[in-house]
Design an enzyme around this catalytic site. Sequence first.
Site, PDB file in Angstrom:
ATOM      1  N   LYS A 102     -86.420  23.474  66.271  1.00 36.63           N
ATOM      2  CA  LYS A 102     -86.174  22.761  65.011  1.00 36.63           C
ATOM      3  C   LYS A 102     -87.491  22.468  64.269  1.00 36.63           C
ATOM      4  CE  LYS A 102     -81.879  20.655  66.757  1.00 36.63           C
ATOM      5  NZ  LYS A 102     -80.782  21.052  65.836  1.00 36.63           N
TER       6      LYS A 102
ATOM      7  N   LYS B 121     -74.723  17.116  55.077  1.00 36.45           N
ATOM      8  CA  LYS B 121     -74.609  15.692  54.748  1.00 36.45           C
ATOM      9  C   LYS B 121     -75.620  15.314  53.669  1.00 36.45           C
ATOM     10  CE  LYS B 121     -73.050  15.092  59.390  1.00 36.45           C
ATOM     11  NZ  LYS B 121     -73.485  15.103  60.786  1.00 36.45           N
TER      12      LYS B 121
ATOM     13  N   LYS C 145     -82.860  14.827  63.523  1.00 38.07           N
ATOM     14  CA  LYS C 145     -82.070  15.729  64.366  1.00 38.07           C
ATOM     15  C   LYS C 145     -82.674  15.648  65.760  1.00 38.07           C
ATOM     16  CE  LYS C 145     -83.134  19.003  61.394  1.00 38.07           C
ATOM     17  NZ  LYS C 145     -81.937  19.763  61.124  1.00 38.07           N
ATOM     18  N   ARG C 146     -82.022  16.250  66.766  1.00 34.78           N
ATOM     19  CA  ARG C 146     -82.606  16.252  68.097  1.00 34.78           C
ATOM     20  C   ARG C 146     -84.004  16.877  68.047  1.00 34.78           C
ATOM     21  NH1 ARG C 146     -79.311  14.671  72.628  1.00 34.78           N
ATOM     22  NH2 ARG C 146     -81.132  15.302  73.808  1.00 34.78           N
TER      23      ARG C 146
ATOM     24  N   THR D 157     -75.395  20.769  60.561  1.00 31.46           N
ATOM     25  CA  THR D 157     -74.423  20.042  59.734  1.00 31.46           C
ATOM     26  C   THR D 157     -75.120  18.875  59.034  1.00 31.46           C
ATOM     27  OG1 THR D 157     -73.750  18.952  61.786  1.00 31.46           O
ATOM     28  CG2 THR D 157     -72.278  20.641  60.920  1.00 31.46           C
TER      29      THR D 157
ATOM     30  N   HIS E 132     -71.821  28.214  69.955  1.00 30.54           N
ATOM     31  CA  HIS E 132     -72.663  27.296  69.182  1.00 30.54           C
ATOM     32  C   HIS E 132     -74.149  27.592  69.241  1.00 30.54           C
ATOM     33  CE1 HIS E 132     -69.929  24.116  67.731  1.00 30.54           C
ATOM     34  NE2 HIS E 132     -69.192  24.425  68.771  1.00 30.54           N
TER      35      HIS E 132
END
Length: 840
Positions: free
Chosen positions: A575, A681, A569-570, A677, A378
Amino acid sequence: MAKPLTDSEKRKQISVRGITGVGDVAEIKKSFNRHLHFTLVKDRIVSTPRDYYFALAHTVRDHLVGRWIRTQQYYYEKDPKRIHYLSLEFYMGRTLQNTMINLGLQSACDEAIYQLGLDLEELQEIEEDAGLGNGGLGRLAACFLDSMASLGLAAYGYGIRYEFGIFNQKISEGWQIEEADDWLRYGNPWEKARPEFMLPIHFYGRVDQSGGGAKWVDTQIVLAMPYDTPVPGYKNNTVNTMRLWSAKAPNDFNLQEFNVGDYIEAVLDRNLAENISRVLYPNDNFFEGKELRLKQEYFVVAATLQDIIRRFKSSKFGCRDPVRTSFDSFPDKVAIQLNDTHPALAIPELMRILVDVEKLEWEKAWDITVKTCAYTNHTVLPEALERWPVYMFEKLLPRHLQIIYEINQRHLDRVSALYPGDWDRLKRMSLIEEGDPKRVNMAHLCVVGTHAVNGVARIHSEIVKNSVFKDFYDIEPEKFQNKTNGITPRRWLLLCNPGLTDLIVEKIGEDFVTDLYQLKKLLKFIDDGIFLRDVSKVKQENKLKFSSYLEQEYNVKINPASLFDIQVKRIHEYKRQLLNCLHIITLYNRIRKEPNKEFVPRTVMIGGKAAPGYHMAKMIIKLITSVGNIVNHDPVVGDRLKVIFLENYRVSLAEKVVPAADLSEQISTAGTEASGTGNMKFMLNGALTIGTMDGANVEMAEEAKEENLFIFGMRVEDVEAMDKKGYNAKEYYDRIPELRQVIDQISSGFFSPKQPDLFKDVVNMLMNNDRFKVFADYEAYISCQEKVSNLYKKPKEWTKMVIKNIAGSGKFSSDRTISEYAREIWGVEPSSVKIPAPNE
């Protein structure tokens, strides 16, 4: 502003055309009242809203149980190959509404609850999220369970029943505060304890080599108590099981101390054993080498393997057929999927059972183990890879360390036969990393001990082959596969966006629910003015609804006509929430500079949790909230720009955010986000993506055509080239005046007037050691955001692009992902057989 319709008011106005089916309303009312009076309230006069929620949950559960028992009987009769998905995280969210949808009960329940004078939506809001995961990896596991049941696979999810899931996040004066998530406080109506399947788990002790083979002796025992949660497929009467283990101390635990008189101390000590399943480690993409975490990893694996072997031996053929005393058919009947390296100990544990307990020869046992297990990778971030100190293994799992050494010896013998004298290669490929301390590389153990290794998006799987595990790929290329992630359309369209669902059903029927590729048919309506109007109306309603939710929860007024620009998101440096932050400040400066110019109004929402020990992530949250504080109170700006930090982002909040988004921010440095993911969405729910060519964004751009996404920034090869030549942040700072202004504002205390040097660590990181190269993509990002604003001014063009994205999102169903796992890794075929309902 007109108050938006609630989903249930909408359902009263439009039939959801059979998508949620109409059951027997009277029967549901009767069942609801029975549960309310007999199961729950008993001697209380007044029922509370929570009583109503539990009565409804029990009513819906009644419809599950018959199907659940029947499904398990069906598997016992048919004895199919069983899939076991091992994960330390299952981020399930709420269960009630999802169960109603999958059983086709939603309309009937809605009507029944309405006739009883209650509001279904209000009851749904009472349910606690089951937050047994951190982010993407745990939520993926939940989507996979839904798809495995919907595809009729005999599948089991195995994990830990954490007493406390991911912490609740409070924002206090702009800082993140963690609170324990006591999600079981009021009980959990969806689980069933199964004490009859309780199992002993061993820790510590020593290995006795005398007398034929190794024996692991003098161990401490902890019991694993299973709790089963039913997992219904979509309208196929299949109900699979998620089995979560809870740690219990045995009754004689430490009662030796009783003999020296300290009985109280001995009983209190039981907590030490039961701490194993107390709390989820709140790290995402970061490895924390604590002994308790290693205990959790072994605990789930040891309990699960005992369970799998028991079921293998006693399955229907076990009674009279000699085949089940032999393990030859084990890989034909059992598949084990390791969700990342967290359950990697399944490999040495299965070897221990086969060699020490079942007395198989090593070669035979190894062949069975490799054929049974498969591994999903992952992440490629080095700080996320699990590398456990050998001394910790030696103490906690001495026999497993011996087995890992033996696996490693045989593996290295093989490598050195292929590459004689290549010592560097041996060192790179060893399962044991030399150093102080020596460590076990769990990813290497997973690659060597499984028959299939997959990444979770095409670009990620290429990186896995070409860099992370290149040496292993050279030797066994056939092992490596790609399985691009997906999301379940049941939760992420039907449940969260009934308005859009209804619109799609009207145009193309409802087959898309189990075959998301059918959404391609929407392209036929791209020039249908009425359809365009309806799509944008649904989005507007979702935005109104979310605006009023924000007003209630956060006491902020937002402009529902503004562009909803969302990054949830985290919080992690890779990110790049910081890049988003720099854009916000740039926009703010532009509005202040030309206050009379026309700007497209934006509401930027950022949400996500920071790991409690991750200093930079917590500083990023503080910076976002501080910037919001200045921007939101500047009269020059008005409602042209608002910044909101969404507190306590979780599955149930995502279900509200996703349908309301106009723009989805997927802006990680190319080559760092394995898949993502959330991006899928948003795409499915009609938001446009601004993103880098990273993770599944690449395939999203392929499916919907690149011109229908806002793609910017460096590609993987550009990032690699920059790594070679060296990234110099100061070049960008010196060259780009707007960027320089933003950084100077942050470092001078413009956003933190009371503590001018509050953000010095953030600025220092961006200027001197930014692994994720925020400045390098700044210019491209800003000009790409201008394109976004320009398109938003043309609602018709915008909506056309939205429809192209929805139509292109078919590939990103977890049904497609799981079908590929089934055929290409587990060797089973998805089935469309509908098990007869309990009343048939």
